[in-house]
Write an enzyme that holds these catalytic residues in place. Structure first.
Site, PDB file in Angstrom:
ATOM      1  N   HIS A  22       0.838  -1.206   0.000  1.00 29.07           N
ATOM      2  CA  HIS A  22       0.000   0.000   0.000  1.00 29.07           C
ATOM      3  C   HIS A  22       0.877   1.261   0.000  1.00 29.07           C
ATOM      4  CE1 HIS A  22      -3.918  -2.046   1.114  1.00 29.07           C
ATOM      5  NE2 HIS A  22      -3.027  -3.011   1.200  1.00 29.07           N
ATOM      6  N   ASP A 125      -5.823   5.601   2.475  1.00 34.47           N
ATOM      7  CA  ASP A 125      -6.101   4.255   2.002  1.00 34.47           C
ATOM      8  C   ASP A 125      -7.496   3.818   2.433  1.00 34.47           C
ATOM      9  OD1 ASP A 125      -4.078   1.792   1.084  1.00 34.47           O
ATOM     10  OD2 ASP A 125      -5.918   1.140   2.093  1.00 34.47           O
ATOM     11  N   ALA A 351      13.816  -7.860  -3.451  1.00 34.33           N
ATOM     12  CA  ALA A 351      14.491  -7.635  -4.735  1.00 34.33           C
ATOM     13  C   ALA A 351      13.997  -6.332  -5.353  1.00 34.33           C
ATOM     14  CB  ALA A 351      14.173  -8.790  -5.677  1.00 34.33           C
ATOM     15  N   GLN A 353      12.135  -5.204  -7.748  1.00 34.35           N
ATOM     16  CA  GLN A 353      11.216  -5.874  -8.688  1.00 34.35           C
ATOM     17  C   GLN A 353      11.071  -5.147 -10.025  1.00 34.35           C
ATOM     18  OE1 GLN A 353       8.036  -8.274  -7.331  1.00 34.35           O
ATOM     19  NE2 GLN A 353       6.508  -7.113  -8.434  1.00 34.35           N
ATOM     20  N   ASN A 372      -0.305  -4.853  -7.304  1.00 31.15           N
ATOM     21  CA  ASN A 372       0.843  -4.077  -7.775  1.00 31.15           C
ATOM     22  C   ASN A 372       1.717  -4.932  -8.687  1.00 31.15           C
ATOM     23  OD1 ASN A 372       0.569  -1.531  -6.206  1.00 31.15           O
ATOM     24  ND2 ASN A 372       0.696  -2.954  -4.493  1.00 31.15           N
ATOM     25  N   SER A 373       1.950  -6.163  -8.253  1.00 32.54           N
ATOM     26  CA  SER A 373       2.819  -7.044  -9.036  1.00 32.54           C
ATOM     27  C   SER A 373       2.211  -7.299 -10.418  1.00 32.54           C
ATOM     28  CB  SER A 373       3.042  -8.370  -8.307  1.00 32.54           C
ATOM     29  OG  SER A 373       3.811  -8.134  -7.160  1.00 32.54           O
ATOM     30  N   ALA A 391      -6.455 -13.593   0.423  1.00 33.56           N
ATOM     31  CA  ALA A 391      -7.201 -12.356   0.147  1.00 33.56           C
ATOM     32  C   ALA A 391      -7.673 -12.300  -1.318  1.00 33.56           C
ATOM     33  CB  ALA A 391      -6.366 -11.140   0.536  1.00 33.56           C
TER      34      ALA A 391
END
Ligand code: UDP
Length: 490
Positions: A22, A125, A351, A353, A372-373, A391
């Site tokens: 987030h 959020d 890492a 990413q 996000n990924s 989730a």
């Protein structure tokens, strides 16, 4: 002639939920606003502030009006261990009620900050519902930030309203999620705990979230219209709220320094990683990472290692073992790292990413399906192997495999209650099979690669001048400036 609104500098206070999945996109959004002349201040706890301060200082040195405001996290007050600061520090499900209590305690410091900074708007959020009340006490409009897809929220909404899983006798029997733009099927096993168990202990109560959404000024989503147009329209209709899609926000990070300074400190020097990738053929490397929270048991790590070895594919694997097993050795088979020298790169804990996904040598992404990924993978034009853990990750898996058709399931059937599954969820044969299908030369993998590249082009176009995400942000900023100079227009 320029109006007063065009010249007024507005100030937005950003309040992310205390989890890296987030905080990272919220900071990207704060940078996007700052790059358009808005003053932005991001509220962070001390440890996370230390991870993000370099990148924010750098933006400021380049002329952006962006700041961090540190607040203390009331860990001890909520009977959490000292130093606890984020969802990433949870070690068991039993800690969730204390975490919820600590999160509620953040209302008071937020109110003090509103009093001190006198922001024009608050972007908080969705998991911080109390921000609506805090903002309204001071007459400041509050926006809700949603860090997941329109698709996932539409599925959620349909499940809440229609309860299509009721009356289904077998956990593996597929049922249709009604009222959606596509025919979407799920099983009870894939459902989030909140649908299976009324007493499940969520971090934040669903009703409060709904109420806060109902009262907010509008909703900001990290997605883009061209990716899921029917779902964006559907979502806006049922929410009855103004919605702005402004993603993929990760594309704000253009150079390697931005990409590396995004979250925790990277375990291996980024130059080493880039050199390693430079030595590989284009699209030959599989990148494997399961988000910022999830960890696997030692038994599962052994299966992954064996599956990878059998597949013969080059890989970068971000390895994280479940916390209670962490003390033991690496969790990998004896001699694995030596045997894989040159073939595979193991990175422990964290890492860079974006840096890895954007490298031309990367041709596939094994992901836990965090939103996000997924956005980062498709922005890089990389097809995926989906391995959801808990989730809404199962919703995202369906979106990637059935709607976008850019991914292959590893075959996990059951959503977990906890981000660290103790069981073995996928065997080495399933893993090797999925890897070979995605990374091989067969038509299936090639078609996915082509579709992923088309989506990447759309993603990059939407955040440029003239693109829908870019223009949505322009329109939103204009509206905020106008509403600020016209009191009572909120
Ligand atoms: N991330 C990263 N390095 C890691 C693990 C995660 O940079 O080793 C970043 C990733 O790029 C993404 C975020 O952390 O921006 C994870 O968010 P996501 O929604 O994918 O999953 P979550 O962590 O919330 O489950």
């Amino acid at each position: 002639m320029d109006s007063e609104a065009d010249h007024h500098q507005i100030h937005i206070l950003f309040f992310p939920f205390i989890a890296y999945g987030h905080m990272i996109p919220t900071i990207d959004i704060a940078k996007l606003f700052a790059a358009r002349g808005v003053k932005t201040t991001v509220i962070l706890t001390p440890l996370s502030a230390s991870f993000f301060s370099k990148s924010i200082d750098r933006e400021r040195s380049l002329g952006l009006d962006i700041h961090i405001q540190v607040i203390k996290f009331p860990a001890v007050e909520a009977r959490l261990p000292e130093g606890f600061e984020s969802v990433n520090d949870l070690t068991s499900l039993d800690m969730v009620p204390n975490l919820s209590q600590a999160i509620k305690m953040l209302q008071e410091p937020l109110e003090l900050l509103i009093e001190e900074h006198k922001p024009d708007f608050i972007f908080a959020d969705v998991l911080l519902p109390f921000a609506t009340e805090a903002a309204s006490k001071y007459g400041v409009p509050r926006f809700v930030f949603h860090g997941t897809s329109f698709f996932s929220q539409c599925v959620d909404q349909s499940l809440i309203c229609h309860k299509p899983y009721e009356g289904i006798t077998s956990d593996r029997e597929a049922f249709v999620v009604p009222g959606l733009p596509d025919k979407i099927e799920m099983t009870r096993l894939q459902l989030h705990d909140k649908f299976k168990d009324e007493d499940a202990s969520p971090t934040v109560a669903r009703e409060q979230v709904r109420e806060a959404e109902g009262k907010c000024y509008g909703i900001l989503v990290n997605s883009f219209f061209e990716l899921e147009p029917a779902y964006e329209i559907h979502y806006e209709k049922f929410m009855g709220k103004r919605v702005w899609s402004i993603g993929p926000v990760s594309l704000r990070n253009r150079d390697n320094v931005d990409k590396v300074q995004r979250g925790k400190k990277t375990a291996i020097n980024e130059h080493f990683i880039l050199n390693w990738l430079d030595s590989k053929k284009p699209q030959s490397v599989l990148y494997m990472c399961f988000g910022s929270l999830s960890r696997f048991s030692k038994a599962q790590l052994l299966e992954i290692a064996a599956g990878l070895e059998d597949s013969g594919t080059s890989f970068i694997w971000v390895v994280r073992a479940i916390k209670k097993e962490e003390e033991e050795e690496s969790g990998l088979p004896t001699g694995f790292e030596d045997r894989m020298k040159g073939k595979g790169l193991i990175i422990r804990e964290w890492a860079p990413q974006l840096l890895i996904l954007d490298h031309p040598a990367v041709g596939g992404f094994m992901t836990h399906c965090g939103w996000n990924s997924i956005l980062e993978g498709l922005s890089a034009g990389v097809p995926m192997i989906t391995w959801p853990i808990f989730a809404e990750q199962f919703h995202n898996e369906i979106f990637v495999t059935q709607v976008l058709k850019i991914g292959i399931r590893v075959g996990v059937e059951k959503s977990n209650s906890w981000m660290e599954p103790e069981d073995v969820e996928a065997r080495k044969e399933e893993i090797a099979n999925a890897v070979s299908r995605l990374m091989g030369d067969e038509e299936e993998g090639q078609n996915m690669r082509t579709r992923a590249k088309e989506l990447s082009k759309k993603a990059r176009k939407t955040v440029k001048e003239g693109g829908s995400s870019y223009e949505n942000l322009t329109a939103l900023i204009q509206e905020l400036k106008r509403s600020h100079t016209q009191p009572g227009s909120n």
